[in-house]
Design an enzyme around this catalytic site. Structure first.
Site, PDB file in Angstrom:
ATOM      1  N   SER A 125      -1.012  10.324   4.426  1.00 54.36           N
ATOM      2  CA  SER A 125      -1.887   9.470   5.335  1.00 54.36           C
ATOM      3  C   SER A 125      -1.673   9.523   6.940  1.00 54.36           C
ATOM      4  CB  SER A 125      -2.231   8.201   5.133  1.00 54.36           C
ATOM      5  OG  SER A 125      -2.896   7.311   5.850  1.00 54.36           O
ATOM      6  N   TYR A 149       1.766  -0.360   2.474  1.00 55.10           N
ATOM      7  CA  TYR A 149       1.052   0.570   2.129  1.00 55.10           C
ATOM      8  C   TYR A 149       1.545   2.240   2.735  1.00 55.10           C
ATOM      9  CZ  TYR A 149      -2.676   4.363   2.136  1.00 55.10           C
ATOM     10  OH  TYR A 149      -3.102   5.469   2.036  1.00 55.10           O
ATOM     11  N   LYS A 153       3.581   5.627   1.478  1.00 52.13           N
ATOM     12  CA  LYS A 153       3.069   7.108   1.871  1.00 52.13           C
ATOM     13  C   LYS A 153       4.606   7.700   2.553  1.00 52.13           C
ATOM     14  CE  LYS A 153      -0.766   7.175   0.310  1.00 52.13           C
ATOM     15  NZ  LYS A 153      -1.058   7.989  -0.974  1.00 52.13           N
TER      16      LYS A 153
END
Ligand code: NAD
Ligand code: UD1
Length: 342
Positions: A125, A149, A153
């Site tokens: 992302s 989050y 990644k």
């Protein structure tokens, strides 16, 4: 190619499944349905007239991944979409996020190795660019995150880079998505968030359908042309096609590459809102509220590498994204749970 799609029943996974099937490839989805419905892949089968096998299983459970490989392999490559993705939730449930998003990758790599599957495309992302202020964002810019989050990644990118370095027969493409929105033009598959949406486009769609009263625009005092946040919105079908190109690259090269998937164009929240109103001929009530904590002013990609390395570039316009998002919402006001309005 025969490709395993972890998280293949989800928003981006189902659009990629459709794209790969249309290109003549075979797919198997491994999904625990924690944030998706089997209906998505049923509709992919109806749209393509091809088989989209769903294996219900958890990527953090080795026996489930092993079963998918043993029963439905061999696979030429894997696209690893499976993971939790809600930023706010990751702040309140960090352990669940680290466990799910990291264990899934570790287990998957182990089983891939056992079965001699050496090509992997990973869903990363633009969030890994953190608060980097220099636009457009290029793959070699410094990274860093602002929430759990994002760190999942970032750590996954690290794990896969190190794994690739150690295993010279391995090929990995780390795809950094910008802001995927829209839906397949048929209006039969799309984004189906549970509860009140956090992201902009699903929220606008639910205001348009009357489920929510008005959009809250989070801040109009950013250093941007109209004061609202600027993002690189990308049509989910362009994104799906990017996976096809990344897979073609992965199966014919070795090593690890990181590639942005964005359009290279930034549009503001109000520009998106007004484009939606214009193309769908409606008015969306909105109110400006204070900034959302953790948001940045501007974020858009330099997509040059995707073009030169993969031969990919986005082709859908902002208007296409707005039209297709509403077409999906209009025909499926309750997502995959409710009745489809023909
Ligand atoms: P999604 O939630 O619709 O799809 C993820 C799928 O993974 C779901 O079907 C869910 O049921 C499944 N899943 C989750 N944990 C699993 C597990 N342990 N085992 C098996 N299945 C599991 O999300 P999406 O928007 O399609 O995103 C796909 C990937 O792309 C995610 O990794 C996400 O973090 C990443 N990503 C998404 C966006 C975005 O805006 N949608 C942006 C950047 C990156
Ligand atoms: C979010 C995630 C990011 C993820 C991306 C794609 C955060 C902080 N970041 O990015 O990690 O990769 O989604 O899924 O959640 N906005 C409003 N009103 C709303 C919703 C959003 O004004 O109701 C604004 C936001 O302030 C932002 C823009 O719309 O300026 C886009 O927001 P959103 O769709 O949530 O995506 P991002 O925050 O860019």
């Amino acid at each position: 190619m025969r490709v395993l799609l972890t998280g293949g029943a989800g928003f981006i996974g189902s659009h990629t499944a459709l794209c790969l099937l249309e290109a003549g490839h075979e797919i198997v989805a491994l999904d625990n349905l924690s944030n998706s419905s089997p209906e998505a892949l049923k509709r992919v089968e109806e749209l393509t007239g091809k088989k989209a096998t769903l294996v219900v299983g958890d990527c953090t459970v080795e026996a489930d991944v092993e079963n998918a490989f043993a029963a439905f392999g061999p696979f030429d490559a894997v696209v690893h979409f499976a993971g939790f993705k809600a930023v706010g939730e990751s702040v309140s449930m960090p352990l669940e996020y680290y466990r799910n998003n990291l264990d899934a990758t570790l287990v998957l790599c182990k089983v891939m190795e056992k079965h001699g599957c050496r090509s992997l495309v990973f869903s990363s992302s633009a969030t890994v660019y953190g608060t980097n202020p220099v636009m457009p964002l290029r793959e070699d810019y410094p990274t860093g995150c602002t929430n759990p989050y994002g760190w999942t990644k970032w750590i996954n990118e690290r794990i896969l880079t190190d794994y690739c370095f150690a295993s010279k027969d391995m090929s990995v493409v780390l795809l950094r998505y910008f802001n995927p929105i829209g839906a397949h033009e048929s209006g039969r598959i799309g984004e189906d968030p549970s509860g009140v949406p956090n992201n902009l486009m699903p929220y606008i769609c639910q205001v348009a359908s009357g489920k929510l009263e008005k959009l809250r625009v989070f801040g109009d005092d950013y250093d941007t042309p109209d004061g609202t946040g600027v993002r690189d919105f990308i049509h989910v079908c362009d994104l799906a096609y990017g996976h096809l190109k990344a897979l073609e690259y992965a199966v014919s090269h070795k090593g690890c590459e990181v590639v942005n998937l964005g359009t290279g164009e930034g549009y503001s929240v109000l520009q998106l809102l007004h484009a939606f109103e214009k193309v769908n001929n409606m008015t969306i009530p909105y109110v400006v509220t204070p900034r959302r904590p953790g948001d940045i002013a501007t974020c858009y990609a330099d997509p040059t590498k995707a073009h030169t390395l993969l031969g990919w570039q986005a082709s859908h316009t902002l208007e296409d994204m707005c039209r297709d998002a509403w077409n999906w919402q209009k025909h499926n006001p309750n997502g995959y749970q409710g009745d489809e309005i023909k």
